[in-house]
Structures are given as C-alpha cells and as structure tokens.
Write an enzyme that holds these catalytic residues in place. Sequence first.
Site, PDB file in Angstrom:
ATOM      1  N   CYS A 258       0.828  -1.211   0.000  1.00  0.00           N
ATOM      2  CA  CYS A 258       0.000   0.000   0.000  1.00  0.00           C
ATOM      3  C   CYS A 258       0.861   1.259   0.000  1.00  0.00           C
ATOM      4  CB  CYS A 258      -0.932   0.017   1.214  1.00  0.00           C
ATOM      5  SG  CYS A 258      -2.421  -0.958   0.998  1.00  0.00           S
ATOM      6  N   CYS A 273      -2.584   7.328   2.913  1.00  0.00           N
ATOM      7  CA  CYS A 273      -3.748   6.942   2.115  1.00  0.00           C
ATOM      8  C   CYS A 273      -4.906   7.846   2.509  1.00  0.00           C
ATOM      9  CB  CYS A 273      -4.101   5.474   2.386  1.00  0.00           C
ATOM     10  SG  CYS A 273      -5.643   4.899   1.645  1.00  0.00           S
ATOM     11  N   ASP A 274      -5.781   8.186   1.553  1.00  0.00           N
ATOM     12  CA  ASP A 274      -6.890   9.069   1.924  1.00  0.00           C
ATOM     13  C   ASP A 274      -7.926   8.361   2.781  1.00  0.00           C
ATOM     14  OD1 ASP A 274      -7.671   7.567  -0.338  1.00  0.00           O
ATOM     15  OD2 ASP A 274      -9.153   9.057  -0.918  1.00  0.00           O
ATOM     16  N   CYS A 314      -6.647 -16.738   3.256  1.00  0.00           N
ATOM     17  CA  CYS A 314      -6.438 -16.216   1.904  1.00  0.00           C
ATOM     18  C   CYS A 314      -5.366 -17.009   1.156  1.00  0.00           C
ATOM     19  CB  CYS A 314      -6.033 -14.750   1.948  1.00  0.00           C
ATOM     20  SG  CYS A 314      -7.293 -13.620   2.566  1.00  0.00           S
ATOM     21  N   CYS A 317      -6.595 -19.434  -1.381  1.00  0.00           N
ATOM     22  CA  CYS A 317      -7.620 -18.939  -2.304  1.00  0.00           C
ATOM     23  C   CYS A 317      -7.028 -18.796  -3.710  1.00  0.00           C
ATOM     24  CB  CYS A 317      -8.171 -17.604  -1.823  1.00  0.00           C
ATOM     25  SG  CYS A 317      -9.421 -16.903  -2.933  1.00  0.00           S
ATOM     26  N   CYS A 323      -6.780 -10.533  -5.953  1.00  0.00           N
ATOM     27  CA  CYS A 323      -7.436  -9.813  -4.855  1.00  0.00           C
ATOM     28  C   CYS A 323      -6.440  -9.199  -3.879  1.00  0.00           C
ATOM     29  CB  CYS A 323      -8.367 -10.777  -4.118  1.00  0.00           C
ATOM     30  SG  CYS A 323      -9.078 -10.144  -2.608  1.00  0.00           S
ATOM     31  N   CYS A 327      -8.772  -4.224  -0.216  1.00  0.00           N
ATOM     32  CA  CYS A 327      -8.352  -2.972   0.406  1.00  0.00           C
ATOM     33  C   CYS A 327      -8.332  -3.098   1.927  1.00  0.00           C
ATOM     34  CB  CYS A 327      -9.310  -1.860  -0.019  1.00  0.00           C
ATOM     35  SG  CYS A 327      -8.976  -0.244   0.716  1.00  0.00           S
ATOM     36  N   CYS A 340     -15.341 -10.285   0.678  1.00  0.00           N
ATOM     37  CA  CYS A 340     -14.683 -11.507   0.216  1.00  0.00           C
ATOM     38  C   CYS A 340     -15.636 -12.408  -0.568  1.00  0.00           C
ATOM     39  CB  CYS A 340     -14.099 -12.260   1.407  1.00  0.00           C
ATOM     40  SG  CYS A 340     -13.288 -13.814   0.971  1.00  0.00           S
TER      41      CYS A 340
END
Length: 369
Positions: A258, A273-274, A314, A317, A323, A327, A340
């Site tokens: 990120c 990050c906003d 995850c 997956c 994915c 976020c 998810c």
Amino acid sequence: MRPFTLLIKPVSADCNLRCPYCFYLGHEGFYPEERAPRMSDATLERIVAGYMATDQPQHVFAWQGGEPTLMGTEFFRRVTELQMRHGRAGSVVANGVQTNATRITDELARHFGEYRFLVGVSLDGPSDLHDRYRRNAAGRGSHAEVMGGIDRLRRHGVEFNILTLVSDANVRKPREVYRYLLENRFLFHQYIPCVESDGSGKPQPFSIGGEGWGEFLCGIYDLWIAGDTRRVSVRLFDSILNALVDGRPSICHMDRDCRQYFAIEYNGDVFPCDFYVERPLKLGNVFEHSWEDLWDRPAFASFGRRKAEWNPSCEGCPYLPLCAGDCLKHRGDGALSRLCAGWKRFYDHALPGFRGLAEEIRRERIRTP
C-alpha cells in the site's frame, strides 16, 4: 523510491454537497481552526516544486476533496503555471480531478481541456438512484447539476470518466446503471463499493456487503462481455486484464504493497492513504520533510507491509493473485474483507472470460510488428 502519485485535498473535506455516505465528510472537524480550509499558494508551490524535483516516469497530481473545484479556476491556473515553471526537460505531467461536477463552469472546463486534465465525475446512475444520496445541504438532489457540468466538459473537449459509488441505492440495479451510462455515451466507468461502518463497527445502512457486490459486478460484467469489451472501459476490468497479461494490476487494492501514493491535506500534512487520514498515521508535512524523507519514514513502510498481512485463509484462495486480500479499509488487520464472498462470486463467474480476453491480447501483440 517507487513511482508514486500525489492525492491532494486543497479544500480538505469541504464540499457543497452533503452526501451521507461520503467517507471523508467526517473529516470536517479534523482541522477545527479552519471553517473553510483552502490551500495557500505557498503550500501549493511547495508541493509542486518538491514533487517535480523527484525522478518519476510521470508526475501525477490527483486533485480531490471534499470538492476541489471550490478552489476556483484561478487555483488550477496556478497549478499548471507552477508545473511548467518547476518541470524539467522531458517531464511528463498528468492532472486528474475527482469532482461532483456541480460547479464546473465554462471557464474551468476550458482550462481543463486546454491542459488535458482527466476529470472523474461522480454519478450513481439515473436521477432516482443518484439523488438518493448525492444531495446538497437542503436535501435537494444534484443529478441535473451534474449533467449540466458534464455538458460543459464535453463542450470544451475535456476527457472524463464516470465514478459510480455502489451503495444500497443501486447495488441491485447493475443493468439499469450500466445501460444508463451507455445511453448517455459514457464509455469510461469506475465502480466503487460503499463499505462504511459506524463508531462501533456496525455497517451503515447505505453500505453494501459481499453478496450484493458480487451480484452487481456479475451484472455489469455480463453486459460488458456480451459486446462492449473493445468499446467500454471498466477500470476494474482493465486492471484484471493488466494483471493477467502483464502481471501488473493498475488498481491499488490489487497490489501487495500500500505505497502507491501520498494523501496531502490542504495545509501540507501528509498521510499514507486518503482512507487513513488519521493523526497517528501522519507522516509529516511538506514544509518539514522532502518526499525522499517521507518515503523512508518507518510508519510508511509499516503501512505498506500491512497489505500483505492478509487473513491466513487467503493463502489457499485461487483468487489471491488478483485480490491481494482486498483494500485494508474493507478488512482491517488480519480479517477477511467484508466483500470476500462477493469477490469470489465475481471471479468464479467472470475469470474464464477474462482469461480468454487476455489470450486474445497476447495473440494480437505477437501479430503486431
């Protein structure tokens, strides 16, 4: 440093609309000393000059809010003046503005067209869906004003796309939304899920869940794949194809780190990050730190690493490569994304078609000398 974008909020959270689902509306009291925060010329020049001095393949300025057009045309004239003054030979500059379009004048549209700004217009579909939440302080819907702003953008040759927030108002009507956009010759789409919680973590009534998100995306995809793949750009779909063909997604939630951009408040405060403009995550201020210093801040590196700290489930997956745990805003630390189930529903349904398109693109590249 990796290449990075600046996401700049020259009026902070100030806005002429009062959309109840706006995630930034709650920041209106973030700077209590300012009733109507506005970026000063000194702050603007500090941002532009410092960023233009960094080595970037492209210097990307994204102007957001609140409602950035509250700054008026003269501000954006000053933006381009400073970019030209501080640019070096060969510098490539891109400007984007995300706006509700209700304050787009001919003068402002003319400037955007002349300097090739890419404008993102917030539009949630036809008036009955859009006006459910996109209203002014008096409760009046903004759809007619938005369409007027779009007319002015078109009149002056401004490139624009449509950003549709998917809330409980339109999540069950993907076909209606998509067809409305095409009827109005809007061929560049972004669909963003509304995932907001109250102070206790309970989903807000306008938010959507995974099931609704998955069905909405499947509905959009079915219309798009039937005949629009070479005509309509859907940002998420473009990013999926970028990932399948080139191994590089173009949307941050599909990445594993990120650190794609810095969010900058009106006074030069910098955040990672906003979605995370929070005092504990403040990285510094443009008057006190260079972009190299900000990039090297341990808090920024730590924030970037959080993306790959997804839920252990995850790992098994098949859609993790696309994915990347979703976020951070949708999942928190170590939890599964609230969307998810929807992502799985969508990829189950659409990934075979995307793989077929990706193979077509590869073959076309081989044939092209």
